[in-house]
Design a protein around this motif. Structure first.
Motif, PDB file in Angstrom:
ATOM      1  N   ALA A 124       0.870  -1.184   0.000  1.00  0.00           N
ATOM      2  CA  ALA A 124       0.000   0.000   0.000  1.00  0.00           C
ATOM      3  C   ALA A 124       0.904   1.230   0.000  1.00  0.00           C
ATOM      4  N   GLY A 125       1.340   1.674   1.195  1.00  0.00           N
ATOM      5  CA  GLY A 125       2.325   2.757   1.255  1.00  0.00           C
ATOM      6  C   GLY A 125       3.737   2.198   1.219  1.00  0.00           C
ATOM      7  N   GLY A 126       3.905   1.025   1.788  1.00  0.00           N
ATOM      8  CA  GLY A 126       5.211   0.358   1.747  1.00  0.00           C
ATOM      9  C   GLY A 126       6.125   0.662   2.919  1.00  0.00           C
ATOM     10  N   THR A 127       5.713   1.593   3.790  1.00  0.00           N
ATOM     11  CA  THR A 127       6.651   2.027   4.841  1.00  0.00           C
ATOM     12  C   THR A 127       6.930   0.927   5.863  1.00  0.00           C
ATOM     13  N   ASP A 128       5.949   0.075   6.139  1.00  0.00           N
ATOM     14  CA  ASP A 128       6.201  -1.080   7.008  1.00  0.00           C
ATOM     15  C   ASP A 128       6.698  -2.267   6.193  1.00  0.00           C
ATOM     16  N   LEU A 129       6.053  -2.503   5.048  1.00  0.00           N
ATOM     17  CA  LEU A 129       6.375  -3.702   4.260  1.00  0.00           C
ATOM     18  C   LEU A 129       7.840  -3.723   3.839  1.00  0.00           C
ATOM     19  N   LEU A 130       8.317  -2.620   3.261  1.00  0.00           N
ATOM     20  CA  LEU A 130       9.701  -2.637   2.753  1.00  0.00           C
ATOM     21  C   LEU A 130      10.702  -2.726   3.895  1.00  0.00           C
ATOM     22  N   ALA A 131      10.425  -2.034   5.003  1.00  0.00           N
ATOM     23  CA  ALA A 131      11.341  -2.128   6.148  1.00  0.00           C
ATOM     24  C   ALA A 131      11.396  -3.573   6.643  1.00  0.00           C
ATOM     25  N   ASP A 132      10.241  -4.261   6.661  1.00  0.00           N
ATOM     26  CA  ASP A 132      10.214  -5.672   7.092  1.00  0.00           C
ATOM     27  C   ASP A 132      10.964  -6.562   6.104  1.00  0.00           C
ATOM     28  N   LEU A 133      10.707  -6.349   4.816  1.00  0.00           N
ATOM     29  CA  LEU A 133      11.292  -7.250   3.801  1.00  0.00           C
ATOM     30  C   LEU A 133      12.816  -7.205   3.805  1.00  0.00           C
ATOM     31  N   LYS A 134      13.374  -6.067   4.204  1.00  0.00           N
ATOM     32  CA  LYS A 134      14.831  -5.958   4.191  1.00  0.00           C
ATOM     33  C   LYS A 134      15.477  -6.886   5.212  1.00  0.00           C
ATOM     34  N   PHE A 135      14.705  -7.272   6.250  1.00  0.00           N
ATOM     35  CA  PHE A 135      15.272  -8.153   7.274  1.00  0.00           C
ATOM     36  C   PHE A 135      14.608  -9.523   7.305  1.00  0.00           C
ATOM     37  N   ALA A 136      13.599  -9.718   6.459  1.00  0.00           N
ATOM     38  CA  ALA A 136      12.825 -10.955   6.554  1.00  0.00           C
ATOM     39  C   ALA A 136      13.634 -12.153   6.066  1.00  0.00           C
ATOM     40  N   PRO A 137      13.566 -13.278   6.792  1.00  0.00           N
ATOM     41  CA  PRO A 137      14.251 -14.477   6.325  1.00  0.00           C
ATOM     42  C   PRO A 137      13.567 -15.066   5.085  1.00  0.00           C
ATOM     43  N   HIS A 138      12.244 -14.907   5.009  1.00  0.00           N
ATOM     44  CA  HIS A 138      11.513 -15.414   3.855  1.00  0.00           C
ATOM     45  C   HIS A 138      11.015 -14.235   3.037  1.00  0.00           C
ATOM     46  N   HIS A 139      11.070 -14.384   1.744  1.00  0.00           N
ATOM     47  CA  HIS A 139      10.589 -13.301   0.902  1.00  0.00           C
ATOM     48  C   HIS A 139       9.317 -13.751   0.206  1.00  0.00           C
ATOM     49  N   PRO A 140       8.421 -12.820  -0.091  1.00  0.00           N
ATOM     50  CA  PRO A 140       7.197 -13.206  -0.795  1.00  0.00           C
ATOM     51  C   PRO A 140       7.510 -13.571  -2.249  1.00  0.00           C
ATOM     52  N   ASP A 141       6.624 -14.392  -2.846  1.00  0.00           N
ATOM     53  CA  ASP A 141       6.795 -14.690  -4.277  1.00  0.00           C
ATOM     54  C   ASP A 141       6.493 -13.439  -5.093  1.00  0.00           C
ATOM     55  N   ILE A 142       5.482 -12.722  -4.628  1.00  0.00           N
ATOM     56  CA  ILE A 142       5.033 -11.590  -5.440  1.00  0.00           C
ATOM     57  C   ILE A 142       4.495 -10.474  -4.549  1.00  0.00           C
ATOM     58  N   ILE A 143       4.761  -9.251  -4.970  1.00  0.00           N
ATOM     59  CA  ILE A 143       4.208  -8.071  -4.317  1.00  0.00           C
ATOM     60  C   ILE A 143       3.056  -7.568  -5.188  1.00  0.00           C
ATOM     61  N   VAL A 144       1.886  -7.441  -4.587  1.00  0.00           N
ATOM     62  CA  VAL A 144       0.742  -6.882  -5.306  1.00  0.00           C
ATOM     63  C   VAL A 144       0.632  -5.408  -4.901  1.00  0.00           C
ATOM     64  N   ASP A 145       0.991  -4.532  -5.833  1.00  0.00           N
ATOM     65  CA  ASP A 145       1.027  -3.091  -5.558  1.00  0.00           C
ATOM     66  C   ASP A 145      -0.368  -2.505  -5.767  1.00  0.00           C
ATOM     67  N   ILE A 146      -0.993  -2.061  -4.681  1.00  0.00           N
ATOM     68  CA  ILE A 146      -2.320  -1.440  -4.806  1.00  0.00           C
ATOM     69  C   ILE A 146      -2.232   0.080  -4.665  1.00  0.00           C
ATOM     70  N   SER A 147      -1.003   0.618  -4.636  1.00  0.00           N
ATOM     71  CA  SER A 147      -0.844   2.034  -4.283  1.00  0.00           C
ATOM     72  C   SER A 147      -1.479   3.002  -5.285  1.00  0.00           C
ATOM     73  N   ARG A 148      -1.835   2.497  -6.461  1.00  0.00           N
ATOM     74  CA  ARG A 148      -2.458   3.392  -7.440  1.00  0.00           C
ATOM     75  C   ARG A 148      -3.973   3.240  -7.535  1.00  0.00           C
ATOM     76  N   LEU A 149      -4.587   2.502  -6.638  1.00  0.00           N
ATOM     77  CA  LEU A 149      -6.036   2.293  -6.726  1.00  0.00           C
ATOM     78  C   LEU A 149      -6.759   3.514  -6.143  1.00  0.00           C
ATOM     79  N   ASP A 150      -7.057   4.471  -7.019  1.00  0.00           N
ATOM     80  CA  ASP A 150      -7.596   5.754  -6.561  1.00  0.00           C
ATOM     81  C   ASP A 150      -8.958   5.612  -5.867  1.00  0.00           C
ATOM     82  N   ASP A 151      -9.675   4.512  -6.158  1.00  0.00           N
ATOM     83  CA  ASP A 151     -10.973   4.292  -5.499  1.00  0.00           C
ATOM     84  C   ASP A 151     -10.827   4.156  -3.987  1.00  0.00           C
ATOM     85  N   LEU A 152      -9.620   3.817  -3.540  1.00  0.00           N
ATOM     86  CA  LEU A 152      -9.418   3.584  -2.108  1.00  0.00           C
ATOM     87  C   LEU A 152      -8.808   4.807  -1.421  1.00  0.00           C
ATOM     88  N   LYS A 153      -8.901   5.981  -2.075  1.00  0.00           N
ATOM     89  CA  LYS A 153      -8.248   7.176  -1.528  1.00  0.00           C
ATOM     90  C   LYS A 153      -9.239   8.267  -1.141  1.00  0.00           C
TER      91      LYS A 153
END
Lengths: 166, 294
Positions: free
Chosen positions: B30-59
């Motif tokens: 979404a914003g990525g401020t928690d997700l990216l900070a977590d991913l930098k230290f995560a032992p497991h990485h996700p297969d895929i990131i689904v970026d919803i940051s451009r879904l203007d309906d949710l703003k």
């Protein structure tokens, strides 16, 4: 790979990068703009601060893909051949920086503040700088610098208005 | 960061389909401020990131027939600037202001803060005190639940595979309900809450009506303080009653001791913060001046 096209400092730039590339890595390693710094890499220190669509953001916490189509300004976009940007000049004049590592981030955070709020209070300046950590010298002179820059920018804006009228 | 796939969702339906397809291997950006900070230290990485940051309906931030709707992708900065929220719920502005620094607030979203489910989230208490509901989109359509039901445990939501938080709603009955938020951290800037709290109540002939108290960082999830609420219901509004409600609320939490603070210290903080929230809500209810000073 993720294809990214964005405007950086007024120029359209494109790159094809691995999806996990952050905006910071895109700027530094693919576009050779090394002004924004890699500090903590988790959004605490603000050394990587750039302006995206008018907002100060930590470029280490934004994927390059998220920046696709957006307008990015980095520290390299401030000075012209003739002169430093008033915020840069004020940081220099007041001695707001010592080692300078936090400088690009602190200056971009300050510019974003002044673009939005031409006459900020000290409290507003402190808030805008709270995400830019300096380990050398402290924040008092930075606050002086932002006030100085604000004054210069306001005078320039007034002069432009006056010139336009005459 | 380790390698992962990336896809920008076209709309909510597309995002839900992608999440359902990839299951536990997908993470929402979404914003990525928690997700990216977590991913930098995560032992497991996700297969895929689904970026919803451009879904203007949710703003969107809008008042509808059933209450105030705040889209899941509304950022903390947008909450602080929203004339509607500043007017109706200055407590939400107070809470948003305490989140990170401006760089974080410019990217971080309300929905993102809620689904992290960290017990110290600063968006939680005010919304819980205002009895907010959330809309969840999923493969079988939408469902609407109480915000509290979203929180399953520390860093754990009740969202099922393929589900996406899309909307936060403060119900119509609570529009303009006087509320306040307080946070205590070890610094003013960018500190996690040792304790955060919110209170909301109506004033009825000088008595508390429908008091709601919520506490963060003192239990596995953001909690209500029902005994303190029962104590206040219908009671005359006095400083003593506010202080007693704070003391009762402190007995309802299960704080932990860690390197930031001891459990006893956190309990003492609850009593103080709840009292302040009640006093600030009362001031909001009784003065015409709504000027928000941060």
């Amino acid at each position: 790979m993720t294809d990214v096209t964005l405007t950086v400092n007024g120029q359209t730039r494109s790159a094809s990068v691995p999806p996990e590339t952050t905006l910071l890595v895109l700027l530094r390693e693919h576009l050779n703009l090394t002004g924004a710094k890699l500090g903590c890499d988790v959004g605490d220190c603000g050394a990587c601060t750039v302006i995206v669509d008018g907002m100060a953001v930590n470029s280490c916490l934004m994927l390059a893909g998220q920046a696709n189509g957006r307008n990015v300004t980095t520290i390299e976009g401030l000075a012209t051949r003739d002169r430093l940007h008033p915020v840069q000049k004020a940081f220099e004049d007041t001695g707001a920086l010592q080692c300078g590592f936090c400088g690009p981030g602190a200056i971009m955070a300050s510019k974003a503040l002044l673009d939005d709020n031409p006459n900020p209070s000290v409290k507003e300046i402190r808030d805008a700088l709270s995400g830019s950590l300096c380990r050398c010298t402290g924040y008092t002179k930075m606050i002086d610098a932002v006030q100085e820059a604000a004054s210069v920018l306001r005078n320039e804006a007034t002069k432009q208005l006056t010139d336009a009228r005459t | 960061m380790k390698a992962f796939g990336y896809v920008a969702a076209k709309d909510v339906t597309d995002a839900v389909a992608l999440l359902a397809e990839h299951g536990a291997g997908a993470k929402v950006l979404a914003g990525g401020t928690d997700l990216l900070a977590d991913l930098k230290f995560a032992p497991h990485h996700p297969d895929i990131i689904v970026d919803i940051s451009r879904l203007d309906d949710l703003k969107d931030i809008e008042v509808a027939d059933d209450g105030l709707h705040i889209g899941a992708l509304v950022t903390h900065s947008e909450i602080m600037r929203s004339p509607v929220i500043r007017d109706m719920f200055p407590a939400l502005v107070e809470a948003a202001y305490t989140i990170g620094a401006v760089q974080t607030r410019n990217l971080g979203t309300l929905g993102g803060n809620l689904v992290t489910c960290v017990p110290s989230m600063d968006s939680g208490p005010t919304l819980i005190a205002l009895e907010a509901e959330v809309v969840i989109a999923g493969p079988g359509g939408e469902r609407r639940i109480q915000l509290g039901e979203l929180f399953a445990g520390p860093r754990k939501t009740s969202l099922k595979t393929g589900e996406l938080l899309t909307d936060i709603i403060i119900p119509k009955a609570n529009l303009h309900k006087p509320a306040a938020f307080e946070k205590f951290g070890l610094r003013k800037g960018q500190a996690l809450a040792l304790v955060n709290a919110a209170a909301a109540f109506f004033v009825d002939n000088g008595n508390f009506k429908a008091p709601r108290i919520a506490l963060g960082a003192v239990a596995p999830i953001v909690i209500r303080a029902p005994k303190a609420e029962v104590y206040l219901e219908g009671r005359k509004i006095t400083e003593d009653a506010m202080a007693e409600a704070g003391r009762i609320a402190a007995t309802e939490a299960e704080p932990i001791s860690d390197f930031r603070a001891s459990a006893d210290y956190r309990r003492d903080l609850i009593a103080v913060l709840v009292k302040r929230c009640l006093a600030n809500s009362h001031a909001r209810a009784t003065t015409k001046a709504k000027e928000l000073v941060l």
